[in-house]
Design an enzyme around this catalytic site. Structure first.
Site, mmCIF file in Angstrom:
data_model
loop_
_atom_site.group_PDB
_atom_site.id
_atom_site.type_symbol
_atom_site.label_atom_id
_atom_site.label_comp_id
_atom_site.label_asym_id
_atom_site.label_seq_id
_atom_site.Cartn_x
_atom_site.Cartn_y
_atom_site.Cartn_z
ATOM 1 N N MET A 161 17.203 -48.736 64.310
ATOM 2 C CA MET A 161 18.055 -47.615 64.710
ATOM 3 C C MET A 161 19.348 -47.560 63.889
ATOM 4 O O MET A 161 20.438 -47.401 64.425
ATOM 5 C CB MET A 161 18.337 -47.700 66.214
ATOM 6 C CG MET A 161 17.062 -47.709 67.058
ATOM 7 S SD MET A 161 15.880 -46.402 66.655
ATOM 8 C CE MET A 161 16.635 -45.043 67.510
ATOM 9 N N ARG A 162 19.209 -47.697 62.596
ATOM 10 C CA ARG A 162 20.335 -47.570 61.675
ATOM 11 C C ARG A 162 19.918 -46.761 60.464
ATOM 12 O O ARG A 162 18.754 -46.810 60.057
ATOM 13 C CB ARG A 162 20.779 -48.945 61.150
ATOM 14 C CG ARG A 162 21.499 -49.762 62.161
ATOM 15 C CD ARG A 162 21.825 -51.141 61.638
ATOM 16 N NE ARG A 162 22.412 -51.893 62.728
ATOM 17 C CZ ARG A 162 23.715 -51.970 62.979
ATOM 18 N NH1 ARG A 162 24.573 -51.412 62.156
ATOM 19 N NH2 ARG A 162 24.152 -52.627 64.022
ATOM 20 N N ASN A 172 9.408 -45.194 57.075
ATOM 21 C CA ASN A 172 9.960 -45.093 58.428
ATOM 22 C C ASN A 172 8.957 -44.384 59.334
ATOM 23 O O ASN A 172 8.165 -43.557 58.867
ATOM 24 C CB ASN A 172 11.262 -44.286 58.401
ATOM 25 C CG ASN A 172 11.912 -44.199 59.764
ATOM 26 O OD1 ASN A 172 11.990 -45.190 60.498
ATOM 27 N ND2 ASN A 172 12.380 -43.009 60.136
ATOM 28 N N HIS A 203 8.915 -41.973 62.767
ATOM 29 C CA HIS A 203 9.828 -41.161 63.577
ATOM 30 C C HIS A 203 9.015 -40.446 64.661
ATOM 31 O O HIS A 203 7.980 -39.840 64.365
ATOM 32 C CB HIS A 203 10.536 -40.141 62.689
ATOM 33 C CG HIS A 203 11.544 -39.340 63.456
ATOM 34 N ND1 HIS A 203 12.759 -39.871 63.840
ATOM 35 C CD2 HIS A 203 11.500 -38.088 63.949
ATOM 36 C CE1 HIS A 203 13.422 -38.949 64.528
ATOM 37 N NE2 HIS A 203 12.685 -37.878 64.613
HETATM 38 C C1 GAR Z 1 9.372 -45.795 68.244
HETATM 39 O O1 GAR Z 1 9.046 -44.764 69.145
HETATM 40 C C2 GAR Z 1 9.855 -45.213 66.939
HETATM 41 O O2 GAR Z 1 9.188 -44.039 66.577
HETATM 42 C C3 GAR Z 1 11.300 -44.952 67.263
HETATM 43 O O3 GAR Z 1 11.707 -46.076 67.990
HETATM 44 C C4 GAR Z 1 10.585 -46.583 68.718
HETATM 45 C C5 GAR Z 1 10.448 -48.058 68.416
HETATM 46 O O4 GAR Z 1 9.446 -48.645 69.187
HETATM 47 N N1 GAR Z 1 12.079 -44.772 66.074
HETATM 48 C C6 GAR Z 1 13.074 -43.897 65.989
HETATM 49 O O5 GAR Z 1 13.437 -43.200 66.905
HETATM 50 C C7 GAR Z 1 13.753 -43.849 64.629
HETATM 51 N N2 GAR Z 1 14.534 -42.672 64.497
HETATM 52 P P1 GAR Z 1 8.931 -50.109 68.883
HETATM 53 O O6 GAR Z 1 10.167 -51.012 68.751
HETATM 54 O O7 GAR Z 1 8.118 -50.459 70.076
HETATM 55 O O8 GAR Z 1 8.129 -50.082 67.608
#
Ligand code: GAR
Length: 220
Positions: free
Chosen positions: A109-110, A126, A128
């Protein structure tokens, strides 16, 4: 040259190569788990050289330990939303010395900055939780629900200097149901995430793709 195509006496051939992954995360690590599972099932030719988390208690570190994958907490202070300065330098050093060739942002988240991108050209990916270019940023599934969308989804893309803006490798659509809450929708999106990330990495490992402007051309 992997990532575009290699030339040989016989014409243009794809360049298949085992991927050496460095995973960056902040949370539960379920996407990292899907990659671990794909490797274990021989569906993805890769190894995970290191997992880095910017949150000391992130579950992704526990998961990595359970699978005997090297992992470390990366202190990114003083910044809260970006990876820059000494932490960025340390991150690059750790990834390079671990032999990483492909950087996988899995719930990291950076914002990553140009120095990291330059250290791994066209090799930072990445995931998303939205059908980009709709709903970049955070809590994208909630944004889609609040907007009244009928379809949400997931995007795996190359990272460029913008936010959630690089060339798209894989997308999966997820219907929004009448009784969805942010939690139920995110859970169904995550099911597709766990298919999409190994699929995208498989495309990178195959070498059978090229980046043409915004388009990632796969095959042929
Ligand atoms: C996931 O839903 C991913 O798509 C999102 O964080 C979650 C991580 O889940 N990423 C974002 O929002 C990036 N902008 P995880 O730690 O279980 O893989």
């Amino acid at each position: 040259m992997c990532g575009s195509a290699a030339h040989s006496l016989f014409g243009i051939i794809s360049c298949m190569a085992k991927l050496h992954l460095g995973v960056l995360g902040s949370g539960a690590g379920s996407n990292m788990q899907s990659i671990v599972d794909a490797i274990a099932a021989d569906k993805l030719d890769a190894d995970i050289r290191i997992v880095l988390a910017d949150v000391p208690e992130a579950k992704i570190l526990d998961r990595a330990k359970r699978h005997n994958i090297r992992c470390e907490y990366l202190d990114c202070a003083p910044w809260k939303t970006k990876l820059e300065g000494p932490a960025e330098d340390r991150c690059i050093d750790i990834l390079k010395s671990a032999g990483v060739d492909t950087v996988v942002l899995a719930g990291f988240m950076r914002i990553v900055k140009p120095k990291l991108l330059a250290a791994f050209p066209d090799r930072v990916l990445n995931i998303h939780p939205a059908l980009l270019p709709a709903f970049p940023g955070i809590h994208s599934w909630k944004q889609a629900l609040d907007y009244g969308c009928k379809v949400a989804g997931v995007t795996v893309h190359f990272v460029d200097a913008g936010t959630d803006s690089g060339p798209i490798i894989v997308q999966k659509a997820v219907p929004i149901l009448e009784d969805d809450t942010p939690e139920t929708l995110h859970a169904r999106i995550q099911v597709q995430e766990h298919i999409a990330y190994p699929e995208a990495l498989g495309i990178i490992a195959s070498g059978d793709y090229r980046i043409e402007g915004r388009r990632v051309r796969i095959g042929g």
